[in-house]
Design a protein around this motif. Sequence first.
Motif, short mmCIF file in Angstrom:
data_model
loop_
_atom_site.label_atom_id
_atom_site.label_comp_id
_atom_site.label_asym_id
_atom_site.label_seq_id
_atom_site.Cartn_x
_atom_site.Cartn_y
_atom_site.Cartn_z
N SER A 160 0.84 -1.20 0.00
CA SER A 160 0.00 0.00 0.00
C SER A 160 0.88 1.26 0.00
CB SER A 160 -0.97 -0.05 1.18
OG SER A 160 -1.97 0.93 1.06
N ALA A 161 0.76 2.13 1.03
CA ALA A 161 1.64 3.29 1.08
C ALA A 161 3.10 2.87 1.23
CB ALA A 161 1.25 4.20 2.24
N GLY A 162 3.35 1.72 1.87
CA GLY A 162 4.70 1.18 1.90
C GLY A 162 5.18 0.79 0.51
N GLY A 204 -1.22 11.43 -8.65
CA GLY A 204 -2.09 12.22 -9.52
C GLY A 204 -3.50 11.66 -9.58
N GLU A 205 -4.41 12.49 -10.01
CA GLU A 205 -5.81 12.08 -10.18
C GLU A 205 -5.95 11.32 -11.51
OE1 GLU A 205 -7.88 12.34 -7.88
OE2 GLU A 205 -7.06 13.89 -6.58
N SER A 212 -2.97 8.83 1.46
CA SER A 212 -1.51 8.80 1.37
C SER A 212 -0.98 10.12 0.82
CB SER A 212 -1.05 7.65 0.47
OG SER A 212 -1.39 6.41 1.04
N ARG A 213 -1.63 10.61 -0.22
CA ARG A 213 -1.19 11.86 -0.83
C ARG A 213 -1.27 13.02 0.17
NH1 ARG A 213 -3.30 14.83 -6.41
NH2 ARG A 213 -3.96 16.72 -5.37
N THR A 214 -2.37 13.11 0.91
CA THR A 214 -2.53 14.21 1.86
C THR A 214 -1.51 14.09 2.99
OG1 THR A 214 -4.89 14.37 1.36
CG2 THR A 214 -4.14 15.34 3.43
N GLU A 225 5.29 19.00 -6.88
CA GLU A 225 5.39 18.04 -5.77
C GLU A 225 4.67 16.74 -6.11
OE1 GLU A 225 5.61 20.98 -1.85
OE2 GLU A 225 3.66 20.58 -2.80
N VAL A 226 3.51 16.85 -6.74
CA VAL A 226 2.75 15.65 -7.14
C VAL A 226 3.55 14.85 -8.16
CG1 VAL A 226 0.68 14.87 -8.36
CG2 VAL A 226 0.50 16.64 -6.60
#
Length: 308
Positions: A160-162, A204-205, A212-214, A225-226
């Motif tokens: 996931s975020a990892g 990105g969207e 995770s992005r926030t 940054e994105v």
Amino acid sequence: MKIFRKATLVLTIMSIGMSAQDTIMPLWPQAVPNQIASGEKEVVDHKDDGITWITNVQNPTLEVYLPSRKNATGQAVLIFPGGGYHGLAYDWEGTDIAKALTVKGVAAIVVKYRLPWSKSITKGKNVVPLQDAQRAIRLVRAGAAEWGSAPDKIGIMGFSAGGHLASTLGTHYNDEVYQRQDAADDLSARPDFMALIYPVITLGEPSTHTGSRTSLLGEDPTQEEVNYLSNEKHVNGDTPPAFLLHAMDDKAVPVENSILFFGALREHQVPATMHVYPTGGHGFSLALNDGRLKNWINLFFDWLVNLD
């Protein structure tokens, strides 16, 4: 390695019994970069669902699990648990995975990395996880001989975020994000291979995981940054070979994340294997109660055996 022993006494302890489990060592021998001392405390929370969550990491560490010398393949894998960059599912996507790897002779190292929303992190919140990831793989490479591993067989696995952090390391390993602290920092931070399990890849969207992005970039990040941490944009011919795993019905992290990364790897002729299951959702870890999904770890082992 003599220099590495000077960096931490923990390795000396580990060299006494190479089959010992659950040896923990700090990542940073000097000041932790981008961080100030504060009254914040790390929180270890044993949730009702049986998962141990760690939040507010203050002192990042490596937790090392080693197979016996006789069973060791020479490969090592650093594991980055998920948790949306807000916490770490430390046993579910960390130590449980490490134990499964050692059964197959693979050294496994769980990385307890810092989470960018912590108030003790004063600057560069978006690169703090990458600082820890780069430092972690350099330490493992420095200690490889002590642990019965080969310095050119060190890979990473993220959930996931990892998985986002793992793919960030796999595409940003040459970025200079912290100042040298000791001889380990002279070593390469490039993984030799990577396994990305239901990973966040893009920020990105419309396919990103908003949480995770926030956590990583805040509520209103710039496009620069994105783009910097949308890792499908940074694949090149030197990106390490990859194993990707995802479920089509993942409602938290859309399968498009893995598809985007696989497409970028294919475009740059980087060897890659992707397994997409029709069901499984998100956060299934070893999926031991899923008759179909539970075989994924064996697919990974087969892939490891056949790496060039």
